[in-house]
Design a protein around this motif. Sequence first.
Motif, mmCIF file in Angstrom:
data_model
loop_
_atom_site.group_PDB
_atom_site.id
_atom_site.type_symbol
_atom_site.label_atom_id
_atom_site.label_comp_id
_atom_site.label_asym_id
_atom_site.label_seq_id
_atom_site.Cartn_x
_atom_site.Cartn_y
_atom_site.Cartn_z
ATOM 1 N N ILE A 123 7.527 0.203 -3.649
ATOM 2 C CA ILE A 123 8.032 1.190 -4.513
ATOM 3 C C ILE A 123 7.419 2.615 -3.934
ATOM 4 O O ILE A 123 7.909 3.713 -3.943
ATOM 5 N N PHE A 124 6.176 2.315 -3.974
ATOM 6 C CA PHE A 124 5.252 3.412 -3.173
ATOM 7 C C PHE A 124 5.058 3.647 -1.714
ATOM 8 O O PHE A 124 4.250 4.211 -1.345
ATOM 9 N N HIS A 125 5.862 2.808 -1.155
ATOM 10 C CA HIS A 125 5.935 2.868 0.005
ATOM 11 C C HIS A 125 4.537 2.279 0.964
ATOM 12 O O HIS A 125 4.114 2.913 1.822
ATOM 13 N N ALA A 126 3.972 1.354 0.313
ATOM 14 C CA ALA A 126 2.575 1.011 0.656
ATOM 15 C C ALA A 126 2.997 -0.476 0.831
ATOM 16 O O ALA A 126 3.775 -1.351 0.393
ATOM 17 N N LYS A 127 1.785 -1.029 1.629
ATOM 18 C CA LYS A 127 1.776 -2.322 2.383
ATOM 19 C C LYS A 127 0.851 -3.346 1.406
ATOM 20 O O LYS A 127 -0.361 -3.026 0.860
ATOM 21 N N PHE A 128 1.368 -4.408 1.359
ATOM 22 C CA PHE A 128 0.780 -5.344 0.397
ATOM 23 C C PHE A 128 -0.158 -6.206 1.390
ATOM 24 O O PHE A 128 0.031 -6.466 2.507
ATOM 25 N N SER A 129 -1.298 -6.917 0.645
ATOM 26 C CA SER A 129 -2.192 -7.732 1.137
ATOM 27 C C SER A 129 -2.772 -8.610 0.227
ATOM 28 O O SER A 129 -2.610 -8.280 -0.802
ATOM 29 N N ALA A 130 -2.987 -9.753 0.570
ATOM 30 C CA ALA A 130 -3.555 -10.799 -0.193
ATOM 31 C C ALA A 130 -4.969 -10.222 -0.914
ATOM 32 O O ALA A 130 -5.295 -10.483 -1.971
ATOM 33 N N GLU A 131 -5.869 -9.374 -0.063
ATOM 34 C CA GLU A 131 -6.892 -8.996 -0.495
ATOM 35 C C GLU A 131 -6.725 -7.905 -1.402
ATOM 36 O O GLU A 131 -7.577 -8.029 -2.621
ATOM 37 N N ILE A 132 -5.766 -7.130 -1.471
ATOM 38 C CA ILE A 132 -5.516 -5.876 -2.778
ATOM 39 C C ILE A 132 -5.224 -6.911 -3.724
ATOM 40 O O ILE A 132 -5.656 -6.503 -4.914
ATOM 41 N N PHE A 133 -4.185 -7.920 -3.830
ATOM 42 C CA PHE A 133 -3.861 -8.589 -4.997
ATOM 43 C C PHE A 133 -5.012 -9.233 -5.640
ATOM 44 O O PHE A 133 -5.134 -9.314 -7.006
ATOM 45 N N LYS B 105 -13.588 0.256 -8.010
ATOM 46 C CA LYS B 105 -12.630 -0.395 -8.743
ATOM 47 C C LYS B 105 -11.402 0.043 -9.113
ATOM 48 O O LYS B 105 -11.099 1.372 -9.355
ATOM 49 N N GLY B 106 -10.369 -0.560 -8.813
ATOM 50 C CA GLY B 106 -8.922 -0.056 -8.862
ATOM 51 C C GLY B 106 -8.474 0.842 -7.632
ATOM 52 O O GLY B 106 -7.333 1.283 -8.002
ATOM 53 N N ALA B 107 -9.454 1.172 -6.864
ATOM 54 C CA ALA B 107 -9.021 2.186 -5.906
ATOM 55 C C ALA B 107 -7.865 1.795 -5.154
ATOM 56 O O ALA B 107 -6.927 2.469 -4.384
ATOM 57 N N ASN B 108 -7.684 0.528 -4.735
ATOM 58 C CA ASN B 108 -6.635 -0.034 -3.919
ATOM 59 C C ASN B 108 -5.064 -0.388 -4.526
ATOM 60 O O ASN B 108 -4.349 -1.206 -4.155
ATOM 61 N N PHE B 109 -4.920 0.225 -5.874
ATOM 62 C CA PHE B 109 -4.081 -0.197 -6.767
ATOM 63 C C PHE B 109 -2.665 0.149 -6.146
ATOM 64 O O PHE B 109 -1.663 -0.687 -6.214
ATOM 65 N N TYR B 110 -2.763 1.231 -5.261
ATOM 66 C CA TYR B 110 -1.224 1.618 -4.816
ATOM 67 C C TYR B 110 -1.265 1.171 -3.225
ATOM 68 O O TYR B 110 -0.910 1.775 -2.480
ATOM 69 N N GLY B 111 -2.185 0.330 -2.726
ATOM 70 C CA GLY B 111 -2.358 0.010 -1.286
ATOM 71 C C GLY B 111 -3.787 0.275 -1.029
ATOM 72 O O GLY B 111 -4.547 1.050 -1.545
ATOM 73 N N LYS B 112 -4.185 -0.168 0.268
ATOM 74 C CA LYS B 112 -5.447 -0.126 0.818
ATOM 75 C C LYS B 112 -5.620 1.411 1.258
ATOM 76 O O LYS B 112 -5.146 2.205 2.110
ATOM 77 N N VAL B 113 -6.609 2.057 0.358
ATOM 78 C CA VAL B 113 -7.212 3.253 0.572
ATOM 79 C C VAL B 113 -8.454 3.191 1.568
ATOM 80 O O VAL B 113 -8.384 4.116 2.647
ATOM 81 N N ILE B 114 -9.225 2.294 1.157
ATOM 82 C CA ILE B 114 -10.632 2.378 2.070
ATOM 83 C C ILE B 114 -10.803 1.005 2.557
ATOM 84 O O ILE B 114 -10.862 0.018 1.519
#
Length: 211
Positions: A162-172, A202-211
């Motif tokens: 929905i936010f045009h972001a990529k999923f990863s198992a790490e983020i999940f 903490k929570g920084a990657n909620f919408y996808g990988k930021v850092i």
Amino acid sequence: MFCSLLITVFAGMLTGGVASTLVIRDKKVQEETPSDIWAAKWRYVIDILDINGDGKLDKNEYINMMAARVGAITKSAEKEEIMRAYLQAVWDKWWKEVLNNENLVSFTANDVIKNKAEMISKFVEVHHLDIEDKWALTFFELVDENEDDALVAKEYANFLKIFHAKFSAEIFSEMDFDKSGDISRAEMVINHLLFNTGDTMKGANFYGKVI
């Protein structure tokens, strides 16, 4: 109220710290200190939602394009229209107010970052936490396909789409605090609040990988 049950947990999670990290954006490596993480998160969000690449998030990108992705993911025209109306209300009631612009048609990451103090103070007001709950849980319920009050990896991946972001198992895994294999309603809300207010990872990657 659901949010009142989370305030103590949320406040405790904000106290964590992280060492400096590396942010990779546009093939440039920039060292970010903890105080820069909040800014990095908002640069990232504006970037992924800025579909036309003009450096701004405009009303069409925020409302119509995001609602269209909801419709495509849920295969529901009704949910698409509900989301369009909801995002319009958020634009009018939140972004216009916090950016102090009644005629707001677009904004940049810098517009958000320079209003950091005001935004964070609003995010953590007790009466405003209900609004933040609604944001997180609205999207939670949209992608919770089997309505079991838990998001598995596939469902969280749809949230990121929905936010045009990529999923990863790490983020999940990062979002799944208790390592239960799914994301609960409480975890969804807390991660959203941590993203909005925290200067840690903490929570920084909620919408996808930021850092």
